[in-house]
Write a protein that holds these residues in place. Sequence first.
Motif, PDB file in Angstrom:
ATOM      1  N   VAL A 137       0.816  -1.079  -0.068  1.00 25.69           N
ATOM      2  CA  VAL A 137      -0.151  -0.016  -0.237  1.00 25.69           C
ATOM      3  C   VAL A 137       0.907   1.453   0.019  1.00 25.69           C
ATOM      4  O   VAL A 137       1.841   1.261   0.732  1.00 25.69           O
ATOM      5  N   PRO A 138       0.548   2.251  -1.016  1.00 23.71           N
ATOM      6  CA  PRO A 138       1.451   3.536  -0.970  1.00 23.71           C
ATOM      7  C   PRO A 138       1.456   4.270   0.205  1.00 23.71           C
ATOM      8  O   PRO A 138       0.266   4.188   1.083  1.00 23.71           O
ATOM      9  N   PRO A 139       2.280   5.303   0.296  1.00 24.49           N
ATOM     10  CA  PRO A 139       2.232   6.008   1.455  1.00 24.49           C
ATOM     11  C   PRO A 139       0.978   6.784   1.645  1.00 24.49           C
ATOM     12  O   PRO A 139       0.319   7.260   0.701  1.00 24.49           O
ATOM     13  N   ASN A 140       0.489   7.044   2.941  1.00 25.45           N
ATOM     14  CA  ASN A 140      -0.790   7.700   3.367  1.00 25.45           C
ATOM     15  C   ASN A 140      -2.116   7.324   2.642  1.00 25.45           C
ATOM     16  O   ASN A 140      -2.969   8.118   2.138  1.00 25.45           O
ATOM     17  N   GLN A 141      -2.153   6.160   2.346  1.00 24.89           N
ATOM     18  CA  GLN A 141      -3.122   5.348   1.771  1.00 24.89           C
ATOM     19  C   GLN A 141      -3.919   4.416   2.842  1.00 24.89           C
ATOM     20  O   GLN A 141      -3.302   3.829   3.665  1.00 24.89           O
ATOM     21  N   HIS A 142      -5.144   4.288   2.679  1.00 17.41           N
ATOM     22  CA  HIS A 142      -5.839   3.273   3.790  1.00 17.41           C
ATOM     23  C   HIS A 142      -6.816   2.335   3.021  1.00 17.41           C
ATOM     24  O   HIS A 142      -7.180   2.686   1.916  1.00 17.41           O
TER      25      HIS A 142
ATOM     26  N   GLY B 262      -5.367  -9.424 -11.997  1.00 13.40           N
ATOM     27  CA  GLY B 262      -5.720  -8.720 -10.786  1.00 13.40           C
ATOM     28  C   GLY B 262      -4.816  -7.848 -10.391  1.00 13.40           C
ATOM     29  O   GLY B 262      -3.440  -7.956 -11.020  1.00 13.40           O
ATOM     30  N   ASN B 263      -5.106  -6.924  -9.551  1.00 12.97           N
ATOM     31  CA  ASN B 263      -4.157  -5.995  -9.250  1.00 12.97           C
ATOM     32  C   ASN B 263      -4.721  -5.222  -8.046  1.00 12.97           C
ATOM     33  O   ASN B 263      -5.926  -5.419  -7.815  1.00 12.97           O
ATOM     34  N   ASP B 264      -3.956  -4.343  -7.322  1.00  7.15           N
ATOM     35  CA  ASP B 264      -4.457  -3.288  -6.523  1.00  7.15           C
ATOM     36  C   ASP B 264      -4.730  -1.870  -7.088  1.00  7.15           C
ATOM     37  O   ASP B 264      -3.915  -1.507  -8.143  1.00  7.15           O
ATOM     38  N   ILE B 265      -5.638  -0.979  -6.510  1.00  2.00           N
ATOM     39  CA  ILE B 265      -5.787   0.334  -7.199  1.00  2.00           C
ATOM     40  C   ILE B 265      -5.644   1.225  -6.040  1.00  2.00           C
ATOM     41  O   ILE B 265      -6.157   1.016  -5.055  1.00  2.00           O
ATOM     42  N   HIS B 266      -5.311   2.447  -6.301  1.00  4.59           N
ATOM     43  CA  HIS B 266      -5.038   3.451  -5.461  1.00  4.59           C
ATOM     44  C   HIS B 266      -5.515   5.057  -5.830  1.00  4.59           C
ATOM     45  O   HIS B 266      -4.971   5.369  -6.804  1.00  4.59           O
ATOM     46  N   CYS B 267      -6.344   5.459  -5.160  1.00  7.41           N
ATOM     47  CA  CYS B 267      -7.050   6.648  -5.540  1.00  7.41           C
ATOM     48  C   CYS B 267      -6.343   7.886  -4.814  1.00  7.41           C
ATOM     49  O   CYS B 267      -5.659   7.604  -3.694  1.00  7.41           O
ATOM     50  N   VAL B 268      -6.358   8.831  -5.441  1.00  6.80           N
ATOM     51  CA  VAL B 268      -5.634  10.221  -5.039  1.00  6.80           C
ATOM     52  C   VAL B 268      -6.122  10.704  -3.518  1.00  6.80           C
ATOM     53  O   VAL B 268      -5.442  11.460  -3.009  1.00  6.80           O
ATOM     54  N   THR B 269      -7.450  10.209  -3.563  1.00  9.00           N
ATOM     55  CA  THR B 269      -7.967  10.912  -2.244  1.00  9.00           C
ATOM     56  C   THR B 269      -7.943   9.975  -1.180  1.00  9.00           C
ATOM     57  O   THR B 269      -8.078  10.350   0.091  1.00  9.00           O
ATOM     58  N   GLY B 270      -7.116   8.975  -1.272  1.00 10.86           N
ATOM     59  CA  GLY B 270      -6.389   8.400  -0.104  1.00 10.86           C
ATOM     60  C   GLY B 270      -6.806   6.871   0.143  1.00 10.86           C
ATOM     61  O   GLY B 270      -6.316   6.081   1.135  1.00 10.86           O
TER      62      GLY B 270
ATOM     63  N   PRO C  83      -3.193   0.364 -13.030  1.00 10.26           N
ATOM     64  CA  PRO C  83      -3.040   0.267 -11.777  1.00 10.26           C
ATOM     65  C   PRO C  83      -1.800   0.840 -11.134  1.00 10.26           C
ATOM     66  O   PRO C  83      -1.779   1.202  -9.744  1.00 10.26           O
ATOM     67  N   HIS C  84      -0.845   1.143 -11.921  1.00 11.34           N
ATOM     68  CA  HIS C  84       0.599   1.612 -11.245  1.00 11.34           C
ATOM     69  C   HIS C  84       0.681   3.127 -11.176  1.00 11.34           C
ATOM     70  O   HIS C  84       1.456   3.848 -10.812  1.00 11.34           O
ATOM     71  N   LEU C  85      -0.790   3.859 -11.553  1.00 12.18           N
ATOM     72  CA  LEU C  85      -0.917   5.172 -11.208  1.00 12.18           C
ATOM     73  C   LEU C  85      -2.137   5.590 -10.314  1.00 12.18           C
ATOM     74  O   LEU C  85      -3.160   4.480 -10.426  1.00 12.18           O
ATOM     75  N   TYR C  86      -2.184   6.741  -9.924  1.00 10.54           N
ATOM     76  CA  TYR C  86      -3.318   6.969  -9.194  1.00 10.54           C
ATOM     77  C   TYR C  86      -4.577   6.831  -9.928  1.00 10.54           C
ATOM     78  O   TYR C  86      -4.551   6.852 -11.224  1.00 10.54           O
ATOM     79  N   PHE C  87      -5.694   6.436  -9.536  1.00 10.60           N
ATOM     80  CA  PHE C  87      -6.866   5.950 -10.145  1.00 10.60           C
ATOM     81  C   PHE C  87      -7.595   6.878 -11.061  1.00 10.60           C
ATOM     82  O   PHE C  87      -8.416   6.543 -11.705  1.00 10.60           O
ATOM     83  N   TRP C  88      -7.303   8.127 -10.809  1.00 10.20           N
ATOM     84  CA  TRP C  88      -8.055   9.130 -11.681  1.00 10.20           C
ATOM     85  C   TRP C  88      -7.590   8.960 -13.235  1.00 10.20           C
ATOM     86  O   TRP C  88      -8.062   9.610 -13.993  1.00 10.20           O
ATOM     87  N   LYS C  89      -6.335   8.428 -13.394  1.00  9.20           N
ATOM     88  CA  LYS C  89      -5.751   8.248 -14.667  1.00  9.20           C
ATOM     89  C   LYS C  89      -6.696   7.083 -15.321  1.00  9.20           C
ATOM     90  O   LYS C  89      -6.612   6.873 -16.690  1.00  9.20           O
ATOM     91  N   SER C  90      -7.096   6.112 -14.449  1.00 11.51           N
ATOM     92  CA  SER C  90      -7.941   5.002 -15.249  1.00 11.51           C
ATOM     93  C   SER C  90      -9.447   5.687 -15.473  1.00 11.51           C
ATOM     94  O   SER C  90     -10.504   5.285 -14.809  1.00 11.51           O
ATOM     95  N   ALA C  91      -9.502   6.269 -16.713  1.00  7.81           N
ATOM     96  CA  ALA C  91     -10.697   7.116 -17.037  1.00  7.81           C
ATOM     97  C   ALA C  91     -12.144   5.996 -17.093  1.00  7.81           C
ATOM     98  O   ALA C  91     -11.856   5.118 -17.783  1.00  7.81           O
ATOM     99  N   LYS C  92     -12.876   6.638 -16.770  1.00  7.59           N
ATOM    100  CA  LYS C  92     -14.339   5.915 -16.850  1.00  7.59           C
ATOM    101  C   LYS C  92     -15.174   6.407 -18.136  1.00  7.59           C
ATOM    102  O   LYS C  92     -14.712   7.498 -18.490  1.00  7.59           O
TER     103      LYS C  92
END
Length: 198
Positions: free
Chosen positions: A15-20, A70-78, A153-162
Amino acid sequence: MYFGKARSKGDPDRVPPNQHVTTTFPVLHAGNVPYYEDISKWDLQIFGLVKQPKQFTYKELMSLPQSEQGNDIHCVTGWSKLDNVWKGIRMGELVKACGLLENAKYCILHAEEGWTTNLPIEDFLKESSLLAHSHNGEPLTPEHGYPFRAVFPHLYFWKSAKWLRAIQFTEHNHPGFWEKNGYHMYGDPWKEERFTWD
């Protein structure tokens, strides 16, 4: 195949820094949620620095080779959500169909309501980069990007455009919607590249 920092749930390096970690799947976006009454009228355009521009229908995309990862995703909001399983088309398959020109260095993802985001071509073509239609064995819901969303998945999730509608290849890097509003141009969660001043 699994793409992530580490496989073990107990590994703090996962888990990247400052993520929950959350077990839910938060819904965050700008603008409205599109609902498509007739999916046969939907398409995805590929244009810009390509040898052969393409306009894919939903049916044509679903006929391309499919991959599951499979992967983990990380949002810029934390928040971070672990152990996601996506199904879709590897971005490299789309490139095969249109052929990139040598000066294509970046891509701009265009989504509904004029929303855009940008990333380098190397990131777009990573093995883990996917044009996804399903999450954890179920088709994407409208809130999470039906019929197709990008997954990087290697970037913050806002880059994964819906609600993706077009992919444009360019020579120069152009900021997208959130990047114009203060978000980082790249967005590496391990370096906490959340904002332009990070």
